[in-house]
Design a protein around this motif. Structure first.
Motif: not given
Length: 685
Positions: A90-102
């Protein structure tokens, strides 16, 4: 039974649809600023996001599969996350795990085979931007989806497919009666697997079971008769409530937790040491007992134990959990992971867990790092755990020879940033690195790793609730929803994952109320079933009660109650209790096996011979006054076993007494001993 389950589940879901809708507008109102964002999230989720996840992710991350305990079928499950934590930052959406693993360069790239297109990743990233905390508060979003999923479901449609019942349980709103949810969830499993459950146990069997589980002894004859003769339809509920409010309950549960967390052997491994009754002398047992008496929230109890900086006299004993492990930081890490998070992390010492991919070697050494600045000290106030402000930086090497820095990280928690000196930099321990000292207490670093652990890793970690729910379920039912109880990993799926998920969130929602959880477990219909297991039925379905060996304390205490021994305080002296606990150490074990030492002790030991004697047992004195051997046998069974003898039992026992009429007292003592040391007496069933 199947018709009842389907109808009841449908009624339960339907009756709370209105409540869920009410919660959406009252418990978590959406203000005018947030409402357009909420509507946008809903619209773009269905239009842009769900098709991508369905194409690439739901084969492994659906409610049926939930690899890594992560489901991506709904916004609520996405926010809830899995074993690696929430998929949304919620603080840094761009750093979300969903994107990280992609990211194709990610250590654990997803999907394992294949790659999302740049446009697909961009769509997911754009959607996640809506969750920024300054745009839409995270608690508002989470509450919206937790309630909306339940409110928009069609319960009648879902109950038509039994295999989907587990997902229905997971989506039920909080606030329902947990005992009812338990019964519906288990009934759904029975129906889906064509299992006929056992009948509900009679009053005498229920009383024996609940007395043993809640206060650690069998009921006295007068207590059992009073309960059985009570005509009140709510007497089982009344009994459970009365037992949970006793000091006996607090002492018994403290004994169970002590055995689970600290082990049995006084001279064993560091965590099991209790030389000269150290656990009692240092206040550890008093701490556990008072916490249960006060019904203190479990997360607060865990925090007190792991921070180990008591501020109240009644919390002094909490220090012993860490202190007893004598600065063995790997032992501490392994114990903390097992005891408070329900995860055995031992296998990740030398490599990522070979069977549970979410458990990494970095988690093992990260957990060690949280405690490796800690050191036992003795102060005027008693044993304490001091902590240094420097040091504790090292590297670990996997079996392939690759080295990595140990960082402050653990399961379902983000890594904690900490300034790390260069390899050649010499760091000095200075007073300004510490908070002002307190009289008699060790100084506390301004950056305390233990403080960071309880604040950032322990607090709010879903594994804390899940571990305690699974452990207490295992205690009450004889087997965890995840078996073994300390194996909450992806290799050991829960028998009823939706139920474990719902109960864990309900436990959190109730402020980690241990007494409430035990109460509802005991009042569920499933807990009250007879113990005659259906032939071929896997115990994981809980279609009948599972026989459980009594703890050493429960067995010893129940023997005293059954015999009504004189001067019971003499029998509770520390040497006798310690010896008994050493001989019968099992508590929440996967398998219980009797051994020769136990048999010899029950047969030939002086304490047993003295206990089962007319001199010390008021029960034996009473039955010796009965002339008729038939009546004697009947009364002896009632007093010791809590039931009447079967006809063949009566026949054999009468024959035994008659054949030894020349030494009637010895015959009665021998018969009493045989009942007391039987498998039936030693097990709760």
């Amino acid at each position: 039974m199947a018709i009842f389950a389907a109808a009841y589940l449908a009624a339960l879901c339907t009756s709370h649809v209105a409540k869920a809708q009410e919660l959406t507008t009252t418990d978590a109102p959406v203000d005018s600023k947030s409402k357009p964002v909420v509507e946008k999230i809903i619209a773009t989720w269905e239009r842009d996001v769900l098709p991508i996840l369905n194409k690439h992710c739901l084969e492994c991350h659906s409610a049926k599969e939930h690899s890594g305990k992560l489901e991506l079928e709904s916004i609520s499950s996405l926010l809830r996350g899995g074993l690696s934590g929430s998929a949304v930052d919620h603080e840094k959406p761009a750093a979300s795990l969903l994107l990280e693993v992609l990211d194709p360069k990610a250590k654990k790239h997803m999907p394992p085979e294949g790659q999302l297109t740049g446009d697909e990743i961009a769509q997911l990233s754009s959607w996640l931007q809506n969750f920024q905390s300054d745009t839409l508060p995270a608690d508002v979003v989470a509450s919206q989806w937790k309630t909306t999923d339940a409110a928009t479901a069609n319960p009648l449609e879902q109950t038509a497919a039994p295999e989907e019942g587990d997902d229905i349980i997971r989506r039920l709103p909080l606030g329902l009666n947990p005992a009812h949810v338990i019964d519906v969830a288990l009934e759904t499993g029975w129906r889906a697997n064509e299992i006929a459950p056992a009948k509900v146990a009679n009053d005498a069997s229920f009383a024996r079971r609940v007395y043993l589980d809640l206060i650690g002894r069998i009921p006295r004859d007068s207590e059992l008769n009073q309960f059985v003769d009570n005509p009140d339809s709510r007497k089982r509920e009344q009994l459970v409530d009365s037992l949970l409010g006793t000091d006996e309950h607090a002492i018994h549960l403290a004994e169970v937790l002590n055995a689970v967390f600290m082990g049995r052997n006084p001279a064993g491994r560091s965590g099991g040491r209790n030389k000269n009754g150290a656990r009692e002398k240092t206040g550890w047992m008093d701490f556990l007992t008072s916490a249960i008496q006060e019904n203190r929230p479990w997360n607060d109890v865990a925090r007190e134990i792991l921070l180990a900086r008591p501020t109240r006299p009644e919390d002094q004993g909490a220090v012993w959990y860490l202190y007893s492990r004598r600065d063995k930081h790997q032992d501490i890490a392994e114990a903390v992971s097992k005891d408070f998070f329900g995860v055995r992390i031992d296998c990740a010492q030398c490599h990522d867990h070979p069977l549970s991919s979410e458990i990494e070697q970095a988690h093992y050494w990260g957990l060690v790092a949280f405690f490796n600045r800690s050191k036992n000290v003795d102060t005027p106030n008693g044993p304490r755990i001091a902590e240094s402000a420097i040091g504790g930086f090292s590297e670990f090497t996997n079996i392939g020879g690759k080295s990595s820095e140990n960082k402050l990280v653990y399961l379902r928690a983000k890594p904690i940033e900490e300034a790390r000196p260069s390899k050649d930099e010499k760091v000095e321990d200075r007073d300004e690195l510490y908070l002002p000292a307190t009289d008699g207490e060790p100084k506390v670093p301004k950056f305390s790793r233990r403080q960071q652990f309880v604040d950032q890793v322990l607090d709010g970690n879903p594994l804390v609730a899940e571990a305690m729910v699974n452990r207490l379920w295992g205690w009450m039912f004889g087997r965890g929803l995840v078996h073994p109880v300390d194996a909450l990993d992806s290799f050991h799926p829960a028998s009823h994952p939706g139920l474990l998920d719902w109960l864990s969130r309900d436990f959190e929602h109730s402020n980690y109320n241990v007494r409430r959880l035990i109460r509802h477990l005991a009042l569920s219909r499933a807990y009250q079933l007879e113990s005659n297991a259906q032939a071929g039925s896997d115990p994981k379905w809980f279609a009948s009660a599972i026989a459980k060996p009594l703890t050493a304390e429960s067995l010893y205490r129940s023997m005293q109650v059954a015999l009504d021994v004189s001067n019971p305080d003499d029998w509770n002296a520390e040497p006798k209790r310690t010896q008994f606990a050493t001989l019968f150490p099992d508590v929440l074990t996967e398998e219980s096996l009797a051994n020769v030492s136990q048999g010899l002790w029950l047969t030939n030991s002086e304490p047993i011979r003295q206990m089962v004697s007319a001199k010390n047992s008021k029960v034996i004195q009473v039955v010796l006054q009965i002339e008729d051997p038939n009546h004697l046998v009947e009364r002896l069974f009632e007093l010791v076993m809590g039931r009447a003898p079967e006809e063949d039992e009566r026949t054999h026992c009468v024959k035994f007494l008659t054949s030894r009429a020349d030494n009637r007292q010895q015959a009665v003592e021998s018969l009493t001993w045989a009942l007391l040391t039987s498998a039936e007496f030693r097990f709760n069933h």
